[in-house]
Scaffold this motif. Sequence first.
Motif, mmCIF file in Angstrom:
data_model
loop_
_atom_site.group_PDB
_atom_site.id
_atom_site.type_symbol
_atom_site.label_atom_id
_atom_site.label_comp_id
_atom_site.label_asym_id
_atom_site.label_seq_id
_atom_site.Cartn_x
_atom_site.Cartn_y
_atom_site.Cartn_z
ATOM 1 N N THR A 82 0.854 -1.187 0.000
ATOM 2 C CA THR A 82 0.000 0.000 0.000
ATOM 3 C C THR A 82 0.888 1.235 0.000
ATOM 4 O O THR A 82 2.040 1.190 0.457
ATOM 5 C CB THR A 82 -0.931 0.059 1.225
ATOM 6 O OG1 THR A 82 -0.144 0.292 2.399
ATOM 7 C CG2 THR A 82 -1.749 -1.217 1.382
ATOM 8 N N LEU A 108 0.494 4.964 -5.947
ATOM 9 C CA LEU A 108 -0.722 5.662 -5.527
ATOM 10 C C LEU A 108 -1.758 5.673 -6.643
ATOM 11 O O LEU A 108 -2.961 5.483 -6.400
ATOM 12 C CB LEU A 108 -0.370 7.092 -5.104
ATOM 13 C CG LEU A 108 -1.488 7.957 -4.540
ATOM 14 C CD1 LEU A 108 -2.108 7.329 -3.303
ATOM 15 C CD2 LEU A 108 -0.963 9.363 -4.215
ATOM 16 N N GLU A 111 -3.240 2.164 -6.729
ATOM 17 C CA GLU A 111 -4.085 1.894 -5.568
ATOM 18 C C GLU A 111 -5.413 2.640 -5.658
ATOM 19 O O GLU A 111 -6.494 2.067 -5.421
ATOM 20 C CB GLU A 111 -3.345 2.287 -4.289
ATOM 21 C CG GLU A 111 -4.082 1.892 -3.016
ATOM 22 C CD GLU A 111 -3.260 2.134 -1.772
ATOM 23 O OE1 GLU A 111 -3.717 1.727 -0.691
ATOM 24 O OE2 GLU A 111 -2.164 2.734 -1.861
ATOM 25 N N LEU A 112 -5.359 3.913 -6.026
ATOM 26 C CA LEU A 112 -6.596 4.684 -6.129
ATOM 27 C C LEU A 112 -7.467 4.194 -7.286
ATOM 28 O O LEU A 112 -8.698 4.215 -7.195
ATOM 29 C CB LEU A 112 -6.276 6.168 -6.286
ATOM 30 C CG LEU A 112 -5.639 6.838 -5.056
ATOM 31 C CD1 LEU A 112 -5.294 8.293 -5.360
ATOM 32 C CD2 LEU A 112 -6.565 6.759 -3.852
ATOM 33 N N TYR A 115 -9.601 1.471 -6.147
ATOM 34 C CA TYR A 115 -10.739 1.923 -5.337
ATOM 35 C C TYR A 115 -11.755 2.727 -6.148
ATOM 36 O O TYR A 115 -12.842 3.034 -5.645
ATOM 37 C CB TYR A 115 -10.268 2.819 -4.191
ATOM 38 C CG TYR A 115 -9.257 2.223 -3.265
ATOM 39 C CD1 TYR A 115 -9.240 0.860 -2.980
ATOM 40 C CD2 TYR A 115 -8.297 3.031 -2.655
ATOM 41 C CE1 TYR A 115 -8.292 0.328 -2.112
ATOM 42 C CE2 TYR A 115 -7.353 2.499 -1.785
ATOM 43 C CZ TYR A 115 -7.354 1.148 -1.522
ATOM 44 O OH TYR A 115 -6.419 0.626 -0.665
ATOM 45 N N MET A 117 -11.136 5.854 -6.931
ATOM 46 C CA MET A 117 -11.082 7.168 -6.276
ATOM 47 C C MET A 117 -10.121 8.103 -7.000
ATOM 48 O O MET A 117 -8.970 7.750 -7.253
ATOM 49 C CB MET A 117 -10.628 7.016 -4.820
ATOM 50 C CG MET A 117 -10.500 8.348 -4.070
ATOM 51 S SD MET A 117 -9.841 8.140 -2.392
ATOM 52 C CE MET A 117 -11.233 7.307 -1.606
ATOM 53 N N LEU A 119 -7.387 11.100 -7.366
ATOM 54 C CA LEU A 119 -6.338 11.636 -6.501
ATOM 55 C C LEU A 119 -6.795 12.922 -5.823
ATOM 56 O O LEU A 119 -6.485 13.157 -4.647
ATOM 57 C CB LEU A 119 -5.071 11.892 -7.313
ATOM 58 C CG LEU A 119 -3.901 12.531 -6.561
ATOM 59 C CD1 LEU A 119 -3.424 11.639 -5.415
ATOM 60 C CD2 LEU A 119 -2.749 12.848 -7.518
ATOM 61 N N THR A 121 -9.712 13.792 -4.790
ATOM 62 C CA THR A 121 -10.545 13.451 -3.635
ATOM 63 C C THR A 121 -9.682 12.948 -2.492
ATOM 64 O O THR A 121 -9.871 13.338 -1.331
ATOM 65 C CB THR A 121 -11.573 12.375 -4.032
ATOM 66 O OG1 THR A 121 -12.381 12.884 -5.095
ATOM 67 C CG2 THR A 121 -12.453 11.994 -2.853
ATOM 68 N N TYR A 122 -8.736 12.094 -2.800
ATOM 69 C CA TYR A 122 -7.858 11.528 -1.781
ATOM 70 C C TYR A 122 -7.064 12.619 -1.062
ATOM 71 O O TYR A 122 -6.899 12.571 0.166
ATOM 72 C CB TYR A 122 -6.916 10.522 -2.436
ATOM 73 C CG TYR A 122 -5.887 9.930 -1.514
ATOM 74 C CD1 TYR A 122 -6.221 8.891 -0.645
ATOM 75 C CD2 TYR A 122 -4.576 10.397 -1.523
ATOM 76 C CE1 TYR A 122 -5.279 8.335 0.198
ATOM 77 C CE2 TYR A 122 -3.631 9.847 -0.685
ATOM 78 C CZ TYR A 122 -3.976 8.819 0.177
ATOM 79 O OH TYR A 122 -3.031 8.285 1.012
#
Length: 369
Positions: A82, A108, A111-112, A115, A117, A119, A121-122
């Motif tokens: 992660t 990253l 990983e996003l 999901y 998602m 970046l 938002t993260y």
Amino acid sequence: MKLERVEIVHVAIPLVTPFRTSFGTMTTKDTFLLHLVTDVAEGWSEFAADPEPLYCSEFVAGAEIVLRDFLIPRMAALPHLTTAVLADALAGIKGHELAKAALETALLDAELRSYGMPLATYLGAVRDRVPAGVSVGIKDSIPELLDDVERYLAEGYVRIKLKIEPGWDVGPVRAVRDRFGDALPLQVDANTAYTLADAEQLRRLDEFGLLLIEEPLEENNLHAHALLQQRLRTPVCLDESLHHARDTAAAIALDACRVVNVKPARVGGYLEARRVHDVARAHGVPVWCGGMLETGVGRAPNLALAALPGCTLPGDTSASARYFAEDITEPFVLVDGHLPVPDGPGIGIAPLPDALRRFTRERRDLYAA
């Protein structure tokens, strides 16, 4: 996630015009992309430095060695991969923030994407578009400079940054002010070209109402920048001297900078860049996102960072056409002086296969499970 493969893609993309600063002239964006594949998603990132260690100590060939021999093996050894645990795994390797940033960003992104998602938002972005400034390199003549500034303003850029060096400072700034007026948001960037002995010359810039003067003295010398700030009304902004949030806190405490330029690559990635932003914002210091002539792969995540609440000044997140006749991604286009923040999963963009093929010099695996 489990790491399956890391590929390096060496690209070279011609610039639309040469870009000259106090440390040299660029005609081509010559760097590499990282393509990281896991068992659930894949991600992309861009190494921000150049083939030679002129702007910073890291360079393309050296970063590849560091990634291949030191960083990626530590990543591959993680039992559960992660982004949150990657920094600790890489902490034993001193420095090499730009190489670490490339690896963290690719992970990253993957990983996003897994999901679904974005970046933005993260990171905690609060805007879906950001105002765009433009950086104007050192020119052969003032008329040439004025023509370039006029063209960029006509394209819609809301802030102009002039590169300066000894012998190219007060005259060009005065000419731009005389031609375009005091209302134009204007700043200058010295890229460490001056010393404290030049303080009186730099103080002459105070009369032009600049937003800031960026990294005027040698990097990492916070004391000298603090002494210079005492002599100037123009706010000093630090760039090359800020390698992480700790540097930022120290610089602010010393009054060595009153504005922060955060470049995610320079501080080791977007997680540390957010910490730099948070430190500056907590002290009421304006932040903006700098640029390193990125392709769309590097520009997309920078736009996500520039949409954070503390980024109150326009950054160097220019449109793709500022640097490239053709980018390796879908181009970012200026609309009413702003660029959209990508809202797709991860960094929100990926290389176009045909464009990537045309600009690729070499591809090879750095790791394969």
